[in-house]
Write a protein that holds these residues in place. Structure first.
Motif: not given
Length: 93
Positions: A25, A29, A37, A42, A48, A79, A83-84
């Motif tokens: 992760a 990121s 982002y 996000k 992050w 994440y 987010v990913r």
């Protein structure tokens, strides 16, 4: 095989699995730009990367506190689950 030995092996495997998820992760990121982002609506890249980087470091330092490890794992899983995909969706279109 001794029960305590088997338990130790299982706990070691869980530790390495948590560590692998956290490292993956964190590295992932770092691959996306800060603009991605913001476009995905996000938290910022800096936020992050800081959360996940601290998580990787604390996985090594705080081995004996399972609750802290659980929180760090949850941050990495959030994440990876939220987010990913949002960031990856920006590059697939």
């Amino acid at each position: 095989m001794d029960v305590f030995y088997a338990q130790s092996v299982v706990m070691l495997l869980i530790f390495f699995a948590k560590l692998a998820v956290s490292i993956f992760a964190f590295i992932n990121s770092l691959l996306y730009s800060a603009e991605a982002y913001a476009a995905a609506d996000k938290l910022t890249k800096t936020t992050w990367c800081t959360i996940l980087g601290i998580g990787v470091v604390l996985q090594f330092v705080v081995i004996g506190l399972p609750l802290v490890g659980l929180f760090l794992l949850i941050a990495a899983l959030v994440y990876l689950a939220d987010v990913r995909p949002a960031l990856a969706g920006l590059y697939r279109r």
